[in-house]
Every structure is written in C-alpha cells, then in structure tokens.
Design a protein around this motif. Structure first.
Motif, PDB file in Angstrom:
ATOM      1  N   GLY A   1       0.809  -1.212   0.000  1.00 32.68           N
ATOM      2  CA  GLY A   1       0.000   0.000   0.000  1.00 32.68           C
ATOM      3  C   GLY A   1       0.839   1.258   0.000  1.00 32.68           C
ATOM      4  O   GLY A   1       0.518   2.232  -0.695  1.00 32.68           O
ATOM      5  N   ALA A   2       1.935   1.239   0.770  1.00 32.69           N
ATOM      6  CA  ALA A   2       2.803   2.413   0.831  1.00 32.69           C
ATOM      7  C   ALA A   2       3.514   2.667  -0.492  1.00 32.69           C
ATOM      8  O   ALA A   2       3.619   3.816  -0.944  1.00 32.69           O
ATOM      9  CB  ALA A   2       3.828   2.231   1.958  1.00 32.69           C
ATOM     10  N   ILE A   3       4.000   1.600  -1.120  1.00 32.43           N
ATOM     11  CA  ILE A   3       4.671   1.762  -2.417  1.00 32.43           C
ATOM     12  C   ILE A   3       3.679   2.217  -3.476  1.00 32.43           C
ATOM     13  O   ILE A   3       3.990   3.074  -4.319  1.00 32.43           O
ATOM     14  CB  ILE A   3       5.346   0.440  -2.839  1.00 32.43           C
ATOM     15  N   LEU A   4       2.484   1.660  -3.454  1.00 33.73           N
ATOM     16  CA  LEU A   4       1.457   2.070  -4.409  1.00 33.73           C
ATOM     17  C   LEU A   4       1.125   3.550  -4.252  1.00 33.73           C
ATOM     18  O   LEU A   4       0.966   4.270  -5.241  1.00 33.73           O
ATOM     19  CB  LEU A   4       0.202   1.217  -4.229  1.00 33.73           C
ATOM     20  N   MET A   5       1.043   4.013  -2.988  1.00 35.54           N
ATOM     21  CA  MET A   5       0.776   5.436  -2.746  1.00 35.54           C
ATOM     22  C   MET A   5       1.885   6.298  -3.334  1.00 35.54           C
ATOM     23  O   MET A   5       1.632   7.297  -4.022  1.00 35.54           O
ATOM     24  CB  MET A   5       0.656   5.681  -1.243  1.00 35.54           C
ATOM     25  N   LEU A   6       3.148   5.917  -3.073  1.00 39.25           N
ATOM     26  CA  LEU A   6       4.275   6.676  -3.624  1.00 39.25           C
ATOM     27  C   LEU A   6       4.232   6.694  -5.144  1.00 39.25           C
ATOM     28  O   LEU A   6       4.375   7.753  -5.774  1.00 39.25           O
ATOM     29  CB  LEU A   6       5.590   6.070  -3.139  1.00 39.25           C
ATOM     30  N   ASN A   7       4.032   5.524  -5.751  1.00 34.80           N
ATOM     31  CA  ASN A   7       4.017   5.447  -7.210  1.00 34.80           C
ATOM     32  C   ASN A   7       2.868   6.257  -7.804  1.00 34.80           C
ATOM     33  O   ASN A   7       3.017   6.882  -8.861  1.00 34.80           O
ATOM     34  CB  ASN A   7       3.895   3.988  -7.659  1.00 34.80           C
ATOM     35  N   THR A   8       1.731   6.240  -7.122  1.00 32.35           N
ATOM     36  CA  THR A   8       0.569   6.994  -7.618  1.00 32.35           C
ATOM     37  C   THR A   8       0.836   8.492  -7.571  1.00 32.35           C
ATOM     38  O   THR A   8       0.529   9.220  -8.525  1.00 32.35           O
ATOM     39  CB  THR A   8      -0.682   6.642  -6.782  1.00 32.35           C
ATOM     40  N   LEU A   9       1.414   8.957  -6.477  1.00 32.53           N
ATOM     41  CA  LEU A   9       1.736  10.385  -6.378  1.00 32.53           C
ATOM     42  C   LEU A   9       2.792  10.773  -7.410  1.00 32.53           C
ATOM     43  O   LEU A   9       2.756  11.868  -7.977  1.00 32.53           O
ATOM     44  CB  LEU A   9       2.226  10.703  -4.968  1.00 32.53           C
ATOM     45  N   LYS A  10       3.723   9.857  -7.657  1.00 35.59           N
ATOM     46  CA  LYS A  10       4.758  10.127  -8.660  1.00 35.59           C
ATOM     47  C   LYS A  10       4.150  10.196 -10.057  1.00 35.59           C
ATOM     48  O   LYS A  10       4.419  11.129 -10.827  1.00 35.59           O
ATOM     49  CB  LYS A  10       5.818   9.029  -8.590  1.00 35.59           C
TER      50      LYS A  10
ATOM     51  N   ALA B   1      12.118  -1.562   1.954  1.00 38.91           N
ATOM     52  CA  ALA B   1      11.361  -2.002   0.779  1.00 38.91           C
ATOM     53  C   ALA B   1      10.503  -0.891   0.187  1.00 38.91           C
ATOM     54  O   ALA B   1      10.361  -0.803  -1.033  1.00 38.91           O
ATOM     55  CB  ALA B   1      10.478  -3.201   1.150  1.00 38.91           C
ATOM     56  N   VAL B   2       9.948  -0.028   1.037  1.00 37.62           N
ATOM     57  CA  VAL B   2       9.034   0.992   0.511  1.00 37.62           C
ATOM     58  C   VAL B   2       9.759   2.077  -0.276  1.00 37.62           C
ATOM     59  O   VAL B   2       9.119   2.854  -0.993  1.00 37.62           O
ATOM     60  CB  VAL B   2       8.181   1.640   1.630  1.00 37.62           C
ATOM     61  N   VAL B   3      11.091   2.143  -0.151  1.00 33.53           N
ATOM     62  CA  VAL B   3      11.843   3.100  -0.977  1.00 33.53           C
ATOM     63  C   VAL B   3      12.702   2.379  -2.009  1.00 33.53           C
ATOM     64  O   VAL B   3      13.591   2.970  -2.621  1.00 33.53           O
ATOM     65  CB  VAL B   3      12.719   4.038  -0.108  1.00 33.53           C
ATOM     66  N   GLY B   4      12.450   1.072  -2.182  1.00 37.15           N
ATOM     67  CA  GLY B   4      13.176   0.326  -3.197  1.00 37.15           C
ATOM     68  C   GLY B   4      14.622   0.075  -2.850  1.00 37.15           C
ATOM     69  O   GLY B   4      15.481  -0.041  -3.725  1.00 37.15           O
ATOM     70  N   LEU B   5      14.924  -0.035  -1.560  1.00 37.87           N
ATOM     71  CA  LEU B   5      16.296  -0.234  -1.104  1.00 37.87           C
ATOM     72  C   LEU B   5      16.399  -1.638  -0.523  1.00 37.87           C
ATOM     73  O   LEU B   5      15.836  -1.925   0.525  1.00 37.87           O
ATOM     74  CB  LEU B   5      16.650   0.799  -0.036  1.00 37.87           C
ATOM     75  N   LEU B   6      17.114  -2.508  -1.197  1.00 39.29           N
ATOM     76  CA  LEU B   6      17.216  -3.894  -0.767  1.00 39.29           C
ATOM     77  C   LEU B   6      18.673  -4.288  -0.549  1.00 39.29           C
ATOM     78  O   LEU B   6      19.589  -3.704  -1.142  1.00 39.29           O
ATOM     79  CB  LEU B   6      16.572  -4.815  -1.799  1.00 39.29           C
TER      80      LEU B   6
END
Length: 587
Positions: free
Chosen positions: A73-82, A525-530
C-alpha cells in the motif's frame, strides 16, 4: 539459568548480528541461517514440540503477509503520487517551508511520523514517511535511517496506546501477586501510573532525538561527513523536540496512553512549521546533500532518480497534492478511535482466524479491514479522481509496486518465522525436570541474576531485546512486563518505584524498533532499497544505544535518588555528542 543456556539462547541473535551487521550479508541469507539455528535449538535443546515450531513458522509467514500488505500500500501510494505529478508539488511545498534538509527531516520524520505513529503504529510511519522523504530528494538510505530513528519516543503510545493498553496490560493483569503488591490501587490505576512514568522518561530522553537526527544526517549523508554540521541546527532541533515532548508528557500524565503521540505530533506541527517558515531558530547556513551525481551508489534505491525532480509534471496546489496523506491520517484516526467502527473492522465478520495451529495454542489472525495497508490502497485509488489521473499511469504504478514487493518478500518470509520460533521456544512439558522457558525469557532471567544491583540500567535493554526480536513494542511488553515487575519486587522496590521499572521496559521496547530486522526490511522495501539492511542497522544502533543507556541512567537516578546517577544522566548526552562530533570530517 546456566551460562550454557544463556549462550545458546543468545545464538540466534548473535547469528543475525554477525552475518547481517558484521559480514554485511543480505537479510534473506542472514535470516535463513538464523531461522535454521533457532529451529534446531528449539527442537533439540529446548525440547519444544515440533508442532509448536511448525505453528510458529506458519504464524510468522502469515504475519509477513500482513506486513507486505502494508508495504504494498505504501509503495502504491508513492508510485501513484509520482505518476500523477503530485510529488513535485509536495516537494516544492516543503522547499517553501525551508530548503534546509535538517528542517525538512524534523518536520516529516519527527513530527509527521509521530502523528502517524500515534494513529496507527506497527511500522506505518516508515511506510508513509520514508517515501515522502524520498520524494523530497533524500537518498533512500537517509530516508530509511530517519524514519527508523523516530521509531522511539512516539512508539510507546503508538496505535492509540496499544503497547501499553495491550502489551503492558496483558503482562500485569490477572496476576494475583501484582494485585496484592499494588493494593489498594487497582491494576487500571497502576497502568495509568506506569503511563505517566513512560511519558516522563520518554520526554527526558527523546527531546534530543531531533538533534541526533540532524547529526546522523550530516554525518552519513553530508558532503563533509560531519556530525558537528548537524549540531549547528541545535536551536531548531531542541525547539522541535520540546514542542513535541511537552504536550506528549502532559497528555500521558493526565489523560492516559491513547493520545500522547497524536497530540504531541499535532501540536508540534502547529508550532514548528510556522516557526520554520518565519526562519525562527533555523540555522543561517542551509544544509543540502551533495549533487546527485556525487552520491555514493549504496545510498540509492531503485526509486531514486531524476524523475523525482522533473518539472514537466502536472502542477497542483500543495494542499491538493498533500491531501492523500491527510486522508490517510484521518482514516487511521477514525478507524482507531470510533469504537463501533473499530469493533466492526476487528470483529469476527471481518477477521480471518486460524485457531490452534497444528493443535497448539498459537493462533493467527488477519484483519485486512483494519490494516493500514487497506487505507493506503483505497487512498491510492482515490488519487485517480483527486488528480484526474490517466488510468494507464495508475496501472503502471500498481505494477511497479508489485515488482518491489516480490523483491522484499524473501527476507520477511524468513525473518518473521525465525522471530516467532524464538518467542515460542519453551519446552513442550514445562513441568518436566530441566524444562526451559522460551529463549527471550532465559536471557531476561539471566540478566536479572547478574545485574540485579543496577537493574534500572538494564531494564531498557531487556525491552529493546524484545522489540529487536519481535519487531514490536507491544509484543516486547507482553513478554517482559510481568518479568520486570517481578524483578522490581525481588530487589525490594515499592509499588511507586516498580512502576518506573515497568515503564523502563516500555521505553526500551520502543527504542528497539530502530534496529528490528523486519522493521528495517519493511522500511527499506518501501523506498526500493534492498540488501542494505546491515548497514542501516549499524547506523541506527547509534541512536538506539543512546536511548537505552540514557533511559537507564535517568531511571536509576529517579529510583535511587542518588545524586551521582543524576550527574551521569546529565553528563552522558554531552559525552555522546562530543564523541560523535569527533567522527568523520570536521565541519
């Protein structure tokens, strides 16, 4: 407890620390090894039932899924705002408050993050705050470090007081010895006493967290690599610390555990944002990161890139661009405060329950309706209408979120089951000769035996250990609150002083969230850092160590009344900042 038992109980933690932090292996490799070590110890030495180990493993996988749901949900929110272009307006809005990255971090991580923690808890501040800092142009590593460091002061009153109302309460309620010891107080009154002490201790320790945040940011992500450069923002940082902790403490002392973090975060924002706009207490020299082309490659995640700074995206008002976050906060508060709505979302009709897994007492519950992940997904969908998005752009954001989720899943699917086996590792027949309690309790009992004379100093470390293992202040308090109370009684403390010891447990349990492996994995994970989890923990170990040491010194001073301990408590922050200022390059 024998030394052998203690060393074996430490083995899973040592395995994680050695492989992840020292050898710098990925979380999935480190946690796979730790899971094997923990399961073998539970089965072969602790004589835990195979059914319990299997049930704990399955429960861990289910808990992992619920965490991944929030991450998605958090990643989807970021991607949607982007994809909508709202990110550009949000970024510009914060730049208009102040271009100084230290100021931005304090507002987003410390104050906004505390507000989110107060309403939801359970890692949601990282899921919301880290992507927002990333969108403002922070390196992914700096974003994760910042939101993990604030997983301290507000955590004890996160999720509308759950760590105390559920965690501590379940530890001390329905215990005859507790009821007898605290009489004529009721357990409810004793919990309120503990709550006030938690608020006091957190305020005395936590008001310096914004200043530590500034130093950590400039030390690890500034051009000069100087902790001292962050301390130049001391006026603003201490102002922000006090603006949060004073109302926070007053609410804890006089109103109870539900709203200190919510009220502290809200009042803090009301005071700090206008002050920053007017330039009050803001340092004269503006701190910014080096140009992106000079960033170290390890700072960046897969979401980092110039697309965060594009100027050709649609322009919205700051309020409209930020409105999804306002809606998220509003829905989190409503679903946690309105009791009939909360009862429905957590009731049998909306809860998936897997009771008594494999015939054991272990039960798994999944509450998708109550999960912050559901709110984040619903608000992300609402963004289609808020920003009049092209549906193909939204689909692209959805697909990218799914790909990131797949990358993050292996580490969590190994970390959380290992934690569950560790917690549930007690001997199958506790009445048998040589039966052992679960590994965390073995460690706690050993610590009580060796350090009873200075127990208030050790008490926060036990809480932090529980949170490091379980990733939850609530679970740490469930495991150790009664143990802490019993230890306080054994060393001769009266009811009032024992409430400080239980409070120190909650303090440490909050601070331990900074280094919890699956909190770190989820935040990254929510900022794509693995595969950078070990390095993140090496950084957050610094403020976590400050937190539990300072809490112990203040707790020891309050309990003993010894002037020497007060001197140590006053001197320690000065020593800490002095030593940290000597690291890296000079400002």
């Amino acid at each position: 407890m024998s030394i052998l038992n203690t060393l074996l109980a430490l083995a899973p933690i040592i395995t994680v620390f050695f492989l992840l932090v020292i050898l710098k292996l990925s979380a999935k490799v480190s946690m796979a090894a730790a899971y094997v070590v923990t399961a073998l110890l539970a089965l072969l030495f602790w004589q835990a039932s195979p059914a319990v180990v299997a049930a704990a493993t399955v429960n861990g996988i289910i808990v992992s899924l619920t965490i991944l749901y929030i991450v998605f949900g958090a990643i989807l929110m970021l991607n949607t705002l982007k994809e909508s272009g709202a990110i550009h307006s949000i970024r510009q809005g914060f730049m208009d408050i102040s271009p100084d990255r230290r100021v931005q971090m304090i507002i987003v991580a410390w104050l906004f993050g505390s507000l989110v923690e107060g309403s939801s808890g359970f890692g949601t501040p990282s899921a919301v705050g880290a992507p927002l800092l990333l969108a403002l142009g922070f390196p992914a590593m700096a974003s994760v470090m910042s939101v993990l460091i604030i997983q301290s002061t507000p955590v004890s009153f996160g999720a509308v007081g759950t760590p105390l109302l559920v965690g501590v309460w379940s530890g001390i309620s329905n215990k005859e010895d507790v009821t007898a010891a605290i009489a004529p107080q009721t357990v409810e009154q004793y919990l309120l006493q503990i709550t006030g002490n938690v608020g006091l201790l957190h305020a005395l320790v936590g008001f310096l967290i914004p200043l530590i945040l500034c130093g950590m940011l400039t030390r690890f992500y500034g051009e000069k690599r100087s902790f001292a450069e962050g301390l130049k923002a001391w006026k603003f940082a201490i102002f922000a610390g006090i603006a949060f902790t004073v109302p926070y403490y007053l609410v804890a002392r006089f109103m109870g555990p539900e709203f200190p973090s919510l009220v502290g975060g809200f009042i803090g924002l009301l005071l700090v944002v206008p002050a920053a706009k007017r330039g009050w207490f803001v340092p004269k020299e503006t701190f910014d990161f080096p140009p992106r082309e000079r960033w170290e490659s390890r700072w960046a995640g897969i979401f980092d890139g110039k697309h965060m700074d594009d100027d050709d995206t649609p322009s919205f008002s700051v309020f409209r661009a930020f409105s999804p976050y306002i809606i998220v906060i509003g829905l989190l508060i409503l679903t946690r405060v309105i009791q009939p709505l909360k009862a429905f979302l957590t009731g049998d009709m909306t809860t998936i329950t897997l009771a008594n897994l494999f015939g054991t007492p272990i039960t798994s519950k999944v509450q998708f309706g109550y999960s912050p992940g559901t709110i984040l997904i619903l608000v992300a969908i609402a963004c289609i209408f808020i920003f009049k998005m092209d549906i193909n752009r939204f689909k692209r954001g959805w697909g990218d979120a799914g790909k990131t989720l797949i990358s993050a899943a292996p580490a969590l699917f190994l970390a959380v089951p290992m934690v569950q086996v560790f917690i549930n590792s007690q001997s199958g027949d506790m009445s048998a000769a040589g039966a052992l309690p679960a590994m965390p309790m073995v460690l706690a009992q050993s610590a009580a035996h060796w350090f009873s004379g200075v127990w208030p100093n050790i008490s926060p470390a036990i809480g932090a250990l529980g949170a490091f293992i379980a990733g939850s202040n609530t679970i740490s308090n469930m495991m150790f609150s009664y143990f802490q109370f019993s230890t306080a009684q054994q060393i001769g403390l009266n009811t009032d002083l024992s409430s400080f010891v239980v409070a120190l447990q909650a303090i440490g349990g909050a601070a331990g969230n900074m280094i919890s492996v699956h909190n770190v994995v989820a935040a990254a994970a929510v900022v794509g850092l693995l595969n950078r989890e070990g390095e993140i923990i090496r950084q957050t170990l610094i403020p976590m160590s400050y937190y539990i040491l300072q809490a112990g010194f203040i707790g020891q001073a309050l309990i003993t009344g010894n002037i020497i301990w007060w001197g140590v408590a006053i001197a320690f922050p000065l020593i800490f900042f002095g030593i940290m200022s000597l690291t890296g390059k000079k400002a």
